[in-house]
Design a protein around this motif. Structure first.
Motif, PDB file in Angstrom:
ATOM      1  N   PHE A   1       0.867  -1.169   0.000  1.00  0.00           N
ATOM      2  CA  PHE A   1       0.000   0.000   0.000  1.00  0.00           C
ATOM      3  C   PHE A   1       0.909   1.227   0.000  1.00  0.00           C
ATOM      4  CE2 PHE A   1      -2.754   3.069   2.245  1.00  0.00           C
ATOM      5  CZ  PHE A   1      -3.922   2.926   1.515  1.00  0.00           C
ATOM      6  N   LEU A   2       0.700   2.148  -0.929  1.00  0.00           N
ATOM      7  CA  LEU A   2       1.510   3.359  -1.020  1.00  0.00           C
ATOM      8  C   LEU A   2       0.731   4.548  -0.511  1.00  0.00           C
ATOM      9  CD1 LEU A   2       2.888   2.796  -4.620  1.00  0.00           C
ATOM     10  CD2 LEU A   2       4.102   2.435  -2.490  1.00  0.00           C
ATOM     11  N   MET A   3       1.374   5.350   0.322  1.00  0.00           N
ATOM     12  CA  MET A   3       0.785   6.595   0.803  1.00  0.00           C
ATOM     13  C   MET A   3       1.764   7.702   0.424  1.00  0.00           C
ATOM     14  SD  MET A   3      -0.528   5.355   4.552  1.00  0.00           S
ATOM     15  CE  MET A   3       0.977   4.479   4.927  1.00  0.00           C
ATOM     16  N   ALA A   4       1.259   8.782  -0.159  1.00  0.00           N
ATOM     17  CA  ALA A   4       2.145   9.854  -0.612  1.00  0.00           C
ATOM     18  C   ALA A   4       1.643  11.213  -0.161  1.00  0.00           C
ATOM     19  CB  ALA A   4       2.247   9.822  -2.136  1.00  0.00           C
ATOM     20  N   ASP A   5       2.584  12.042   0.212  1.00  0.00           N
ATOM     21  CA  ASP A   5       2.315  13.419   0.595  1.00  0.00           C
ATOM     22  C   ASP A   5       3.471  14.238   0.032  1.00  0.00           C
ATOM     23  OD1 ASP A   5       2.907  15.770   2.590  1.00  0.00           O
ATOM     24  OD2 ASP A   5       0.816  15.216   2.965  1.00  0.00           O
ATOM     25  N   VAL A   6       3.156  15.298  -0.710  1.00  0.00           N
ATOM     26  CA  VAL A   6       4.186  16.084  -1.366  1.00  0.00           C
ATOM     27  C   VAL A   6       5.235  16.589  -0.370  1.00  0.00           C
ATOM     28  CG1 VAL A   6       4.605  18.210  -2.674  1.00  0.00           C
ATOM     29  CG2 VAL A   6       2.694  16.740  -3.285  1.00  0.00           C
ATOM     30  N   LYS A   7       4.812  16.960   0.827  1.00  0.00           N
ATOM     31  CA  LYS A   7       5.746  17.502   1.816  1.00  0.00           C
ATOM     32  C   LYS A   7       6.441  16.421   2.641  1.00  0.00           C
ATOM     33  CE  LYS A   7       3.418  21.919   2.312  1.00  0.00           C
ATOM     34  NZ  LYS A   7       2.723  22.831   3.228  1.00  0.00           N
ATOM     35  N   LYS A   8       5.751  15.308   2.903  1.00  0.00           N
ATOM     36  CA  LYS A   8       6.290  14.287   3.805  1.00  0.00           C
ATOM     37  C   LYS A   8       6.962  13.128   3.086  1.00  0.00           C
ATOM     38  CE  LYS A   8       2.986  15.327   7.438  1.00  0.00           C
ATOM     39  NZ  LYS A   8       1.922  14.823   8.289  1.00  0.00           N
TER      40      LYS A   8
END
Length: 69
Positions: free
Chosen positions: A41-48
């Motif tokens: 499962f991939l989780m993405a946040d531009v800042k984190k």
């Protein structure tokens, strides 16, 4: 870069291929019992940044949140 690891932590380097694929370092695959065909499962946040979680962990966590009404 050589991987650094302990029994509970690891750091490794992965290279993005032409098709957008990465190879998870063997030490990390072993630590999380990942095998060919397993889903993550991939989780993405531009800042984190990007986090990768074994999909059965996410499924188990979601099942724990369900109520038995």
């Amino acid at each position: 870069m050589k991987s650094k690891k302990s029994k509970t932590q690891s750091i490794g380097l992965a290279t993005l291929g032409a098709k957008g694929q990465i190879v998870i370092p063997v030490e990390i695959r072993e630590m999380f019992d990942l095998h060919p065909g397993d889903q993550v499962f991939l989780m993405a946040d531009v800042k984190k940044g990007i986090a990768i979680v074994k999909s059965d962990f996410v499924s188990n966590a979601l099942d724990m949140g369900k109520s038995d009404d």
